[in-house]
Each structure stands twice: as structure tokens, then as C-alpha cells.
Design a protein around this motif. Structure first.
Motif, PDB file in Angstrom:
ATOM      1  N   ASP A   1       7.716  -8.143  -6.986  1.00  0.00           N
ATOM      2  CA  ASP A   1       7.051  -9.372  -6.585  1.00  0.00           C
ATOM      3  C   ASP A   1       5.573  -9.317  -6.931  1.00  0.00           C
ATOM      4  OD1 ASP A   1       6.406  -7.476  -4.530  1.00  0.00           O
ATOM      5  OD2 ASP A   1       5.796  -9.146  -3.259  1.00  0.00           O
TER       6      ASP A   1
ATOM      7  N   GLY B   1       9.195  -2.075  -0.451  1.00  0.00           N
ATOM      8  CA  GLY B   1       8.602  -1.777   0.849  1.00  0.00           C
ATOM      9  C   GLY B   1       9.223  -2.709   1.869  1.00  0.00           C
TER      10      GLY B   1
ATOM     11  N   HIS C   1      10.300  -8.599   5.905  1.00  0.00           N
ATOM     12  CA  HIS C   1      10.347  -9.058   4.497  1.00  0.00           C
ATOM     13  C   HIS C   1      10.379  -7.858   3.578  1.00  0.00           C
ATOM     14  CE1 HIS C   1       5.861  -8.470   4.194  1.00  0.00           C
ATOM     15  NE2 HIS C   1       6.166  -8.250   2.932  1.00  0.00           N
TER      16      HIS C   1
ATOM     17  N   ASN D   1      -0.563  -7.008  -7.110  1.00  0.00           N
ATOM     18  CA  ASN D   1       0.309  -5.827  -7.160  1.00  0.00           C
ATOM     19  C   ASN D   1       0.237  -5.170  -8.536  1.00  0.00           C
ATOM     20  OD1 ASN D   1       1.186  -6.071  -4.510  1.00  0.00           O
ATOM     21  ND2 ASN D   1       2.954  -7.331  -5.049  1.00  0.00           N
TER      22      ASN D   1
ATOM     23  N   ALA E   1       9.865  -7.250  -0.946  1.00  0.00           N
ATOM     24  CA  ALA E   1       9.313  -7.986  -2.085  1.00  0.00           C
ATOM     25  C   ALA E   1       8.551  -9.165  -1.473  1.00  0.00           C
ATOM     26  CB  ALA E   1      10.411  -8.381  -3.062  1.00  0.00           C
TER      27      ALA E   1
ATOM     28  N   ARG F   1       1.619 -11.481  -6.177  1.00  0.00           N
ATOM     29  CA  ARG F   1       0.832 -12.559  -5.560  1.00  0.00           C
ATOM     30  C   ARG F   1       0.284 -13.393  -6.704  1.00  0.00           C
ATOM     31  NH1 ARG F   1      -1.273  -8.264  -2.197  1.00  0.00           N
ATOM     32  NH2 ARG F   1       0.401  -7.630  -0.778  1.00  0.00           N
TER      33      ARG F   1
ATOM     34  N   LYS G   1       5.912   0.837  11.376  1.00  0.00           N
ATOM     35  CA  LYS G   1       7.165   0.352  10.773  1.00  0.00           C
ATOM     36  C   LYS G   1       8.385   0.673  11.646  1.00  0.00           C
ATOM     37  CE  LYS G   1       5.255  -1.433   7.203  1.00  0.00           C
ATOM     38  NZ  LYS G   1       5.228  -0.972   5.810  1.00  0.00           N
TER      39      LYS G   1
ATOM     40  N   SER H   1       0.807  -1.234   0.000  1.00  0.00           N
ATOM     41  CA  SER H   1       0.000   0.000   0.000  1.00  0.00           C
ATOM     42  C   SER H   1       0.838   1.282   0.000  1.00  0.00           C
ATOM     43  CB  SER H   1      -0.911   0.003   1.229  1.00  0.00           C
ATOM     44  OG  SER H   1      -0.110  -0.132   2.408  1.00  0.00           O
ATOM     45  N   THR H   2       2.008   1.248   0.596  1.00  0.00           N
ATOM     46  CA  THR H   2       2.791   2.490   0.741  1.00  0.00           C
ATOM     47  C   THR H   2       3.083   3.191  -0.583  1.00  0.00           C
ATOM     48  OG1 THR H   2       3.808   1.602   2.745  1.00  0.00           O
ATOM     49  CG2 THR H   2       4.903   3.489   1.725  1.00  0.00           C
TER      50      THR H   2
END
Ligand code: 6PG
Length: 244
Positions: A72, A146, A152, A84, A154, A74, A206, A43-44
Motif C-alpha cells: 500500500d 503490518g 487494518h 512508504n 496494508a 499514501r 499491538k 515503522s515496524t
């Protein structure tokens, strides 16, 4: 210990996105005739993507020269809300002058995640022109990443085999966090083949993981290197005190 690159801090998420957008435009302006960007999911990056697609920045981006990749993906259809690719198309690509040949989405619809990873790797090799990465000629002009609350980046999740891959550019990866669908991810060697890499981390949630990275904990995000520049774009909430 400190983070693994320069830190630029924005007042808040909006300011962070503006700093990252201007940095990215500057990096692209100094690139060659054909440029390549690896997009981050999650989302960032949405704010950053929206800034690039709108004036006053839109007309400063060399759209016709940029090829777009993903760090990366999904393993879901491209119209799935977890995709993504869908996020980047909605926030960035659908509103700017880019041709289909410039968009290199991860082919998630193949028989297995491994087949999708192999097909994406072949696309990258074909674009690069060689199957061996040369640090003097990075694969990407810009890599955006991110960081998840578990460290983690990617889809390289702590403790998973994908983090240890040293020869393939793309692998299928087990997710460590939601969405718990199969993932396709660039590996650390592919991510390192970058003229300029930027981490984007926003929000107080974060701060803890950044503190662990800054303290030197061996997490996937800390292992990321770049042949060129590596910058951490944080907002004040994420940086807290001392994550530099
Ligand atoms: C993914 C992303 C992932 C993301 C981080 C941070 O597919 O999930 O690529 O690596 O960058 O999880 O996500 P947020 O920006 O939503 O915090």
C-alpha cells in the motif's frame, strides 16, 4: 481462537526482525528465476529492511532476481516523510544492487487516487503476464504486512469498501487512521496470491489488536490469506500471553 497462521516469537523488536529476515531469505532462496516481494509500510519493517541490506544477510539475498512492490501507499510525493516508498528506499533499496526496472512503486502523482490505483494494477498485471490470478502461480513470492491498532493491514481499514473488493487487485482507499491522506492498497485477492506471507507486529500496543484477531473478530488483518505459508512474527510484548 488463534491467529491465522504459524506464530514465531522474538524476545524483542530486534529479535523479531532477525527471525523475519532469516525466514524471508530462506523463502527467496527457494523461489524461481524472477522473484517478487510486496513490501509493508509503517515503522515496524524498518529493522527488517536494514538487516537485509547489511552483512551478514546482504550477500545472501538474490538481489538481481527480485522485483519490489508495495502492499500500500499514501497518496503523497515519493519524497514525503509519510511515503512508504521513501521509507523502503531509505531503509533497504538505496543501499543494495537493484535497478530501477526492479522497483515498482505506486505512481501516486496521477490525476486521481483511482488513476494511480489503475496504473499500479496494470503494472502488476503486466509483471504477472495475466489478468487472472492463479493460486498455482502466486503473484508474490513474499508479502510483508503490518497491523494497525484498529486491525487494518496494508490500507484495508475496518468497515471501508476496499476490504470487500473481490475482483480488482488494487484500489484507492479511504484512510481509517493517520496519516489521513488518500491511500492506494492491494486488495485481499491480490494479497492472497502469495507463496509466503508474514505479518510483523511488535510492542505492547499491538497486544490488544492481536487478542481481538486471535478471538476471531472479523477485522481486515484476520481476513488475509495466502496461497502458501502465513506466519505471524511477534515479539513477546505484542504476543503477551495467549496470542497464538
Ligand atoms: C501504512 C502501512 C500500515 C502499517 C500498519 C502498522 O501504510 O500505514 O502499510 O498497514 O503496516 O499501520 O504500522 P506500524 O508498523 O508503524 O505499527
Amino acid at each position: 481462537m488463534t491467529l491465522t497462521g504459524r506464530v514465531q516469537t522474538g524476545r524483542d523488536a530486534a529479535d523479531l526482525a532477525e527471525l523475519a529476515a532469516d525466514w524471508m531469505i530462506e523463502r527467496l532462496a527457494s523461489g524461481g528465476e524472477r522473484l517478487s516481494v510486496s513490501l509493508a509500510g509503517g515503522s515496524t519493517p524498518r529493522r527488517l529492511y536494514a538487516l537485509l541490506a547489511a552483512e551478514p544477510r546482504r550477500s545472501r539475498v538474490p538481489w538481481e532476481r527480485i522485483h519490489w512492490f508495495w502492499g500500500d501507499e499514501r497518496v503523497v510525493p515519493p519524497d514525503d516523510e509519510r511515503s512508504n516508498e521513501r521509507m523502503a528506499r531509505e531503509a533497504l533499496l538505496q543501499g543494495v544492487p537493484v535497478t530501477p526496472s526492479q522497483i515498482h512503486a505506486v505512481p501516486t502523482g496521477l490525476a486521481t487516487p483511482e488513476a494511480s490505483a489503475e496504473a499500479y494494477q496494470q503494472d502488476l498485471i503486466s509483471f504477472y503476464g495475466r489478468s487472472v490470478l492463479d493460486p498455482a502461480r502466486p503473484l508474490f513470492d513474499v508479502v510483508l504486512l503490518g497491523i494497525g491498532p484498529d486491525g487494518h493491514t496494508a490500507s484495508l481499514f475496518p468497515g471501508k469498501p476496499a476490504v470487500e473488493e473481490t475482483s480488482r487487485w488494487v484500489v484507492a482507499s479511504e484512510p481509517g487512521l493517520d496519516p489521513r491522506v488518500a491511500r492506494i492498497t492491494l486488495t485481499l485477492p491480490a494479497l492472497a496470491s502469495s507463496r509466503a506471507t508474514a505479518f510483523l507486529a511488535s510492542g505492547a500496543d499491538k497486544h490488544a489488536i492481536l487478542a481481538r484477531i486471535a478471538a476471531g473478530e472479523d477485522l481486515p488483518a484476520r481476513r488475509v490469506r495466502a496461497d502458501g505459508d502465513l506466519v505471524w512474527f511477534l515479539d513477546q510484548a505484542a504476543e503477551g500471553d495467549g496470542n497464538r
